[in-house]
Design a protein around this motif. Structure first.
Motif, PDB file in Angstrom:
ATOM      1  N   LEU A  30      -8.224   2.133  -3.270  1.00  0.00           N
ATOM      2  CA  LEU A  30      -6.828   1.739  -3.076  1.00  0.00           C
ATOM      3  C   LEU A  30      -5.850   2.743  -3.676  1.00  0.00           C
ATOM      4  N   ALA A  31      -6.051   3.123  -4.926  1.00  0.00           N
ATOM      5  CA  ALA A  31      -5.145   4.104  -5.545  1.00  0.00           C
ATOM      6  C   ALA A  31      -5.235   5.471  -4.864  1.00  0.00           C
ATOM      7  N   PRO A  32      -6.450   6.027  -4.612  1.00  0.00           N
ATOM      8  CA  PRO A  32      -6.507   7.308  -3.891  1.00  0.00           C
ATOM      9  C   PRO A  32      -5.890   7.252  -2.503  1.00  0.00           C
ATOM     10  N   TRP A  33      -6.015   6.105  -1.822  1.00  0.00           N
ATOM     11  CA  TRP A  33      -5.414   5.962  -0.491  1.00  0.00           C
ATOM     12  C   TRP A  33      -3.894   6.131  -0.553  1.00  0.00           C
ATOM     13  N   GLN A  34      -3.238   5.431  -1.480  1.00  0.00           N
ATOM     14  CA  GLN A  34      -1.792   5.522  -1.584  1.00  0.00           C
ATOM     15  C   GLN A  34      -1.347   6.877  -2.127  1.00  0.00           C
ATOM     16  N   LEU A  35      -2.074   7.407  -3.116  1.00  0.00           N
ATOM     17  CA  LEU A  35      -1.708   8.713  -3.662  1.00  0.00           C
ATOM     18  C   LEU A  35      -1.928   9.816  -2.634  1.00  0.00           C
ATOM     19  N   LEU A 216       3.741   6.619  -3.985  1.00  0.00           N
ATOM     20  CA  LEU A 216       3.423   6.976  -5.367  1.00  0.00           C
ATOM     21  C   LEU A 216       3.442   5.734  -6.255  1.00  0.00           C
ATOM     22  N   SER A 217       4.481   4.903  -6.114  1.00  0.00           N
ATOM     23  CA  SER A 217       4.553   3.695  -6.942  1.00  0.00           C
ATOM     24  C   SER A 217       3.413   2.743  -6.617  1.00  0.00           C
ATOM     25  N   TYR A 218       3.039   2.644  -5.336  1.00  0.00           N
ATOM     26  CA  TYR A 218       1.913   1.795  -4.965  1.00  0.00           C
ATOM     27  C   TYR A 218       0.616   2.302  -5.600  1.00  0.00           C
ATOM     28  N   GLY A 219       0.429   3.621  -5.591  1.00  0.00           N
ATOM     29  CA  GLY A 219      -0.778   4.180  -6.196  1.00  0.00           C
ATOM     30  C   GLY A 219      -0.850   3.889  -7.681  1.00  0.00           C
ATOM     31  N   ILE A 220       0.288   4.045  -8.382  1.00  0.00           N
ATOM     32  CA  ILE A 220       0.322   3.748  -9.816  1.00  0.00           C
ATOM     33  C   ILE A 220       0.055   2.263 -10.063  1.00  0.00           C
ATOM     34  N   GLN A 221       0.581   1.406  -9.190  1.00  0.00           N
ATOM     35  CA  GLN A 221       0.344  -0.028  -9.347  1.00  0.00           C
ATOM     36  C   GLN A 221      -1.137  -0.365  -9.220  1.00  0.00           C
ATOM     37  N   TRP A 222      -1.824   0.249  -8.262  1.00  0.00           N
ATOM     38  CA  TRP A 222      -3.254  -0.035  -8.110  1.00  0.00           C
ATOM     39  C   TRP A 222      -4.039   0.447  -9.324  1.00  0.00           C
ATOM     40  N   ILE A 223      -3.641   1.583  -9.903  1.00  0.00           N
ATOM     41  CA  ILE A 223      -4.298   2.054 -11.127  1.00  0.00           C
ATOM     42  C   ILE A 223      -4.077   1.051 -12.260  1.00  0.00           C
TER      43      ILE A 223
END
Length: 278
Positions: A30-35, A216-223
């Motif tokens: 999930l995080a790599p997908w958004q990032l 970017l914010s979505y990726g940080i949220q998943w992390i």
């Protein structure tokens, strides 16, 4: 260790498995997908910003031979001199321009002294607002010079194969390899998108907006979710352990206070009776 034995119960094991699987997905999918989407968008925005102020260069400086492509130069303005190959024209279907269904017209262009590139001449709207193909102006037959922007080949749409209907080759994405196989014309990996007022040009396709989006914010949220999930599991385990300790302490304290006194012996009774008389 016996105090932690409750963690081996099926319900706790199932909860731990779910939490760890969720955390694993957060960090690996999930995080790599958004990032990754943020990286792609940032790259496209940077290329577009650079291209808006760049001067056009001959296309042969970036696409020197038939197998070449220039993914790092997307949106770069280029010039090309040559002639169109209208017999190999292809339509990109299911396009929407300003909320109206349209086709994008793709015509191979043989560069003089260079490779053959696919040129997106622009769009034509459908006559009935549906799928009927309107009349498409024929490109110039003579040698012309065009100015265009370099574009990356699009990925093919899975399960959507090219087809020919009413004499028109039609595709669902501008994929140069797919179009080359359909038209039997070798094409470069990148293609050209005409700017305004060019020979053979049709409706001009507007440049995209430079918007980074929320990736970017979505990726940080998943992390963050991946970090907080195991912490939450640990908190609930600690809370359960503390509750069990409190229950055990209350049970032990209540047993000591409520235990009846042992019966008095005869000697104790006599001593207690005569002691009170005195």
């Amino acid at each position: 260790m016996r105090r932690l034995a409750f963690l081996l119960r099926p319900s706790w094991l199932a909860l731990a498995a779910v939490v760890l699987a969720f955390a694993y997905l957060c960090f690996t999918v999930l995080a790599p997908w958004q990032l990754g989407k943020n990286t792609t968008t940032s790259r496209a925005n940077s290329q577009l910003e650079h291209a808006l102020t760049a001067e056009p260069v001959p296309v042969t400086t970036l696409l020197a031979h038939q197998d070449s492509s220039a993914p790092e130069e997307q949106w770069r303005p280029v010039t090309a001199r040559g002639h169109y190959l209208p017999e190999a024209q292809v339509l990109a279907r299911l396009r929407v321009i300003d909320g109206v269904p349209a086709y994008e017209v793709l015509t191979p262009f043989a560069v003089t002294g260079g490779p053959t590139v696919l040129v997106n001449r622009g769009f034509v709207r459908t006559d009935d607002g549906g799928t009927r193909i309107p009349e498409i102006p024929t490109p110039p037959a003579d040698e012309v010079t065009v100015t265009a922007r370099l574009r990356d080949s699009q990925p093919a749409v899975p399960g959507k194969n090219p087809f020919t209907e009413n004499g028109f080759h039609q595709v669902y994405s501008i994929n140069t390899d797919q179009i080359a196989a359909l038209t039997k014309v070798a094409l470069t990996g990148s293609y050209l998108q005409l700017v305004d007022d060019q020979p053979g040009g049709l409706g001009v396709i507007a440049l995209p907006r430079r918007d980074a989006g929320p990736f970017l914010s979505y990726g940080i949220q998943w992390i963050a979710f991946g970090i907080l999930a195991p912490i939450g599991l640990g908190y609930f385990a600690f809370a359960e352990l503390r509750a069990r300790r409190a229950e055990r302490s209350e049970a032990e304290g209540g047993t000591a206070a409520d235990e009846p006194a042992p019966p008095m012996t005869v000697e104790q009774k006599l001593a207690d009776r005569y002691g009170r008389r005195r």
